[in-house]
Design a protein around this motif. Structure first.
Motif, PDB file in Angstrom:
ATOM      1  N   UNK A  38      64.444  13.996  17.100  1.00 49.37           N
ATOM      2  CA  UNK A  38      63.846  14.481  15.868  1.00 49.37           C
ATOM      3  C   UNK A  38      64.312  13.641  14.697  1.00 49.37           C
ATOM      4  N   UNK A  39      65.034  14.262  13.782  1.00 45.16           N
ATOM      5  CA  UNK A  39      65.551  13.567  12.601  1.00 45.16           C
ATOM      6  C   UNK A  39      67.051  13.313  12.709  1.00 45.16           C
ATOM      7  N   UNK A  40      67.592  13.422  13.915  1.00 48.15           N
ATOM      8  CA  UNK A  40      69.010  13.159  14.148  1.00 48.15           C
ATOM      9  C   UNK A  40      69.160  11.857  14.918  1.00 48.15           C
ATOM     10  N   UNK A  50      73.631  10.607  12.170  1.00 54.93           N
ATOM     11  CA  UNK A  50      72.965  10.640  10.871  1.00 54.93           C
ATOM     12  C   UNK A  50      71.817  11.633  10.971  1.00 54.93           C
ATOM     13  N   UNK A  51      71.881  12.685  10.159  1.00 48.24           N
ATOM     14  CA  UNK A  51      70.825  13.691  10.140  1.00 48.24           C
ATOM     15  C   UNK A  51      70.020  13.527   8.864  1.00 48.24           C
ATOM     16  N   UNK A  52      68.734  13.243   9.008  1.00 48.32           N
ATOM     17  CA  UNK A  52      67.869  12.995   7.866  1.00 48.32           C
ATOM     18  C   UNK A  52      67.245  14.301   7.378  1.00 48.32           C
ATOM     19  N   UNK A  53      67.298  14.525   6.065  1.00 50.35           N
ATOM     20  CA  UNK A  53      66.702  15.705   5.449  1.00 50.35           C
ATOM     21  C   UNK A  53      65.562  15.245   4.547  1.00 50.35           C
ATOM     22  N   UNK A  54      64.319  15.575   4.902  1.00 53.28           N
ATOM     23  CA  UNK A  54      63.168  15.134   4.114  1.00 53.28           C
ATOM     24  C   UNK A  54      63.235  15.660   2.683  1.00 53.28           C
ATOM     25  N   UNK A  55      62.648  14.937   1.738  1.00 51.70           N
ATOM     26  CA  UNK A  55      62.609  15.422   0.361  1.00 51.70           C
ATOM     27  C   UNK A  55      61.635  16.583   0.218  1.00 51.70           C
ATOM     28  N   UNK A  56      61.704  17.321  -0.879  1.00 47.70           N
ATOM     29  CA  UNK A  56      60.792  18.440  -1.104  1.00 47.70           C
ATOM     30  C   UNK A  56      59.330  18.018  -0.952  1.00 47.70           C
ATOM     31  N   UNK A  57      58.572  18.860  -0.261  1.00 44.96           N
ATOM     32  CA  UNK A  57      57.167  18.574  -0.040  1.00 44.96           C
ATOM     33  C   UNK A  57      56.883  17.920   1.290  1.00 44.96           C
ATOM     34  N   UNK A  62      59.137  16.166  11.276  1.00 46.93           N
ATOM     35  CA  UNK A  62      60.100  16.548  12.310  1.00 46.93           C
ATOM     36  C   UNK A  62      60.654  15.355  13.079  1.00 46.93           C
ATOM     37  N   UNK A  63      60.190  14.155  12.742  1.00 39.72           N
ATOM     38  CA  UNK A  63      60.734  12.956  13.379  1.00 39.72           C
ATOM     39  C   UNK A  63      60.676  11.808  12.385  1.00 39.72           C
ATOM     40  N   UNK A  64      61.324  10.716  12.712  1.00 45.55           N
ATOM     41  CA  UNK A  64      61.462   9.600  11.771  1.00 45.55           C
ATOM     42  C   UNK A  64      60.106   9.000  11.418  1.00 45.55           C
ATOM     43  N   UNK A  65      59.243   8.791  12.395  1.00 46.38           N
ATOM     44  CA  UNK A  65      57.937   8.171  12.120  1.00 46.38           C
ATOM     45  C   UNK A  65      57.095   9.034  11.183  1.00 46.38           C
ATOM     46  N   UNK A  66      57.092  10.346  11.413  1.00 43.70           N
ATOM     47  CA  UNK A  66      56.337  11.247  10.539  1.00 43.70           C
ATOM     48  C   UNK A  66      56.905  11.241   9.133  1.00 43.70           C
ATOM     49  N   UNK A  67      58.221  11.178   9.023  1.00 42.75           N
ATOM     50  CA  UNK A  67      58.863  11.133   7.713  1.00 42.75           C
ATOM     51  C   UNK A  67      58.477   9.857   6.971  1.00 42.75           C
ATOM     52  N   UNK A  68      58.530   8.724   7.638  1.00 40.78           N
ATOM     53  CA  UNK A  68      58.176   7.457   6.992  1.00 40.78           C
ATOM     54  C   UNK A  68      56.717   7.452   6.545  1.00 40.78           C
TER      55      UNK A  68
END
Length: 210
Positions: A38-40, A50-57, A62-68
């Motif tokens: 996921x984001x870990x 490293x646990x990634x926390x998406x910014x507001x909105x 739920x995973x790095x590719x979706x976050x990017x």
């Protein structure tokens, strides 16, 4: 990039969206690769996490590719900043403030006197705080409420107690439902601080252990 110690161990870093890919490349390089859950991210060489926390909105990432992908098209968010002396409300498209209102208030300071006089000043301060919350709610209603249906999140900054009091106003229920748990640390609100908050709200928070 900013860093600070994290309660319970490790540290928090904040990365601007434009620099996240480079940071990820660096993490993989320093740890001879990494496993993703996921984001870990877990370093292959020593188990650093490293646990990634998406910014507001972008909480749905739920995973790095979706976050990017989400970071490439910044969501529209509302900003509400408040301290006893001032309030600022704004709409941010990415880092651009498209609508805003800033207002300052006069609030009496503490008095060194004791007894009846001190109690009198305390009541006056309480009444002023209630008045500030009411006026701030009026501003939020004018600037933020009409746009609530198109906002991905409401990001607050400043005095948590005052912000709680503002958003208890029944008129602002649609905004309170959008409130993100992240609380920004801000100076006394003014337009420049509101613009800085729009930049800060887009940053990705990363919890690093160790």
């Amino acid at each position: 990039m900013t860093a600070k110690p994290a309660a319970g161990g490790g540290r928090w870093v904040e990365i601007s969206p434009e620099r996240l890919r480079g940071w990820l490349d660096g993490f993989y390089g320093r740890h001879q690769g990494a496993d993703e859950d996921g984001l870990v991210l877990t370093g292959a060489s020593n188990g650093d996490q490293a646990t990634l926390h998406p910014p507001p909105g972008l909480d749905g990432a739920t995973d790095v590719d979706t976050l990017l992908t989400g970071l490439a098209t910044p969501p529209r968010i509302g900003l509400l900043l408040a301290r006893k002396g001032a309030v600022a409300a704004g709409i941010a498209d990415g880092t651009t403030i498209t609508a805003s209102k800033v207002e300052r208030f006069h609030v009496h300071g503490r008095t060194a006197a004791g007894g009846w006089s001190q109690q009198r000043y305390a009541r006056r301060r309480d009444n002023q705080a209630d008045a500030v919350a009411g006026k701030a709610a009026d501003i939020a209603e004018r600037v933020l409420l009409p746009e609530a249906g198109g906002l991905a999140a409401l990001v607050c900054g400043g005095d948590r107690g005052l912000l709680d009091a503002i958003l208890e106003d029944r008129r602002l229920a649609p905004l309170a439902a959008l409130r993100h748990p992240r609380l920004l640390e801000v100076a006394e609100p003014r337009l420049a601080v509101l613009e800085e908050a729009a930049v800060a709200a887009r940053k990705v928070r990363i919890h690093l252990v160790p």
